[in-house]
Design an enzyme around this catalytic site. Structure first.
Site, PDB file in Angstrom:
ATOM      1  N   TYR A 111       0.939  -1.240   0.130  1.00  0.00           N
ATOM      2  CA  TYR A 111       0.006   0.041  -0.196  1.00  0.00           C
ATOM      3  C   TYR A 111       0.996   1.112   0.151  1.00  0.00           C
ATOM      4  O   TYR A 111       1.581   1.497   1.226  1.00  0.00           O
ATOM      5  CB  TYR A 111      -0.964  -0.059   1.245  1.00  0.00           C
ATOM      6  CG  TYR A 111      -1.838   1.066   1.336  1.00  0.00           C
ATOM      7  CD1 TYR A 111      -2.155   2.020   0.373  1.00  0.00           C
ATOM      8  CD2 TYR A 111      -2.573   1.396   2.393  1.00  0.00           C
ATOM      9  CE1 TYR A 111      -3.002   3.145   0.251  1.00  0.00           C
ATOM     10  CE2 TYR A 111      -3.238   2.693   2.502  1.00  0.00           C
ATOM     11  CZ  TYR A 111      -3.608   3.342   1.720  1.00  0.00           C
ATOM     12  OH  TYR A 111      -4.441   4.592   1.824  1.00  0.00           O
TER      13      TYR A 111
ATOM     14  N   LYS B 116      -1.592  -1.505  -3.745  1.00  0.00           N
ATOM     15  CA  LYS B 116      -2.790  -0.633  -3.976  1.00  0.00           C
ATOM     16  C   LYS B 116      -1.862   0.799  -3.991  1.00  0.00           C
ATOM     17  O   LYS B 116      -1.133   1.359  -2.905  1.00  0.00           O
ATOM     18  CB  LYS B 116      -3.426  -0.481  -2.717  1.00  0.00           C
ATOM     19  CG  LYS B 116      -4.287   0.572  -2.580  1.00  0.00           C
ATOM     20  CD  LYS B 116      -5.122   0.648  -1.045  1.00  0.00           C
ATOM     21  CE  LYS B 116      -5.754   2.157  -0.977  1.00  0.00           C
ATOM     22  NZ  LYS B 116      -6.517   1.916   0.392  1.00  0.00           N
TER      23      LYS B 116
END
Length: 291
Positions: free
Chosen positions: A135, A163
């Site tokens: 992330y 992500k």
């Protein structure tokens, strides 16, 4: 492991005393799966107010979500932090709780260099058999996981996705050079369509609490070659994409989306300090946006 195209970063419902509201949490999981068409849920991510959840609360959330979802969607546990050893501990506990994967945010505040980032994520990935999603959100962490570091981490067998909230240039480089099967998800709702256009696999979304079904239609239209339809749907969704973060000035997530859920007839309680709920002007803006 297939996490699908639309992943919702789920809020954590609280009761009037600021404790986790378990009945509402169960109803929220049902709503996100059945009404908003989420393929997977991130539990105890930033949108779930992970900084103010205790380890005990996080683990109970993981167990509860796995049991309640009962295979209807994948459960991804937010186990990342800026403490590698603690992230390893929480990841092992999440694996024991039965989650389907983990989301690991870049270490915040201590701001490691790229080698430190690589070693941090590598150590956590090697501690588990679970699929790992990186992330990258420099605006919150103060550090960017570079495309080169992401690509290096993508060589680790169980590092399966990222992500990424970086610009489209970085997404494009990762997508074009990543090994087969490595998936890139946008972490920015307003970039859903543009990210798909450069080859992203899907979106890890906040707005999907409110317009998940519409977002799924947008994604499917684009994937089916209906680009003009996708652009039209994107335009219709865009005010919500932006309004949940700027109402009309920047508001920290998940303050706005929690209030918006209440407007939609799905109250999930307030936020924990140091976050505070919307003020009168922000509330008026969201009522105009959502109702």
């Amino acid at each position: 492991m297939e996490f699908g195209r639309l992943i919702t970063a789920m809020v954590t419902p609280f009761d009037a005393d600021g404790r986790i509201d378990w009945p509402t949490t169960g109803r929220l999981i049902d709503y996100l799966i059945e009404d908003q068409q989420s393929d997977s849920l991130v539990v105890s991510g930033t949108t779930g107010e992970s900084p103010t959840l205790s380890d005990e609360e996080k683990l109970e959330l993981f167990r509860f979500a796995v049991k309640h979802a009962n295979g209807r969607c994948k459960i991804i546990a937010g186990t990342g932090s800026n403490n590698t050893a603690h992230s390893i501990h929480l990841t092992k506990e999440a694996e024991a709780a039965g989650v389907d994967g983990v989301l690991l945010v870049a270490p915040y505040y201590n701001r490691p260099n790229q080698e430190g980032l690589y070693q941090h994520f590598k150590a956590i990935a090697e501690s588990t058999k679970l699929p790992v999603i990186l992330y990258n959100v420099e605006g919150r962490t103060g550090v960017n996981i570079s495309a080169q570091t992401t690509l290096r981490l993508a060589q680790i067998d169980n590092v399966v996705a990222t992500k990424d909230c970086a610009n489209s240039d970085q997404l494009t480089q990762i997508i074009s050079e990543a090994p087969d099967g490595f998936k890139v998800y946008s972490g920015d709702d307003s970039a859903t369509l543009t990210s798909l256009a450069v080859g992203a696999y899907g979106i890890v979304s906040v707005a999907s609490h409110i317009i998940g079904a519409e977002m799924k239609n947008l994604i499917n239209a684009y994937l089916n070659g209906k680009v003009q339809e996708a652009a039209k749907l994107n335009g219709e969704c865009f005010p919500v994409f932006k309004g949940l973060f700027y109402c009309p000035h920047p508001v920290p997530n998940p303050v706005a989306v929690k209030y918006a859920l209440g407007l939609k007839g799905f109250p999930v309680g307030g936020v924990r300090l140091p976050l505070v709920t919307v003020n009168e002007a922000e509330a008026a803006f969201l009522r105009e946006l959502i109702l």
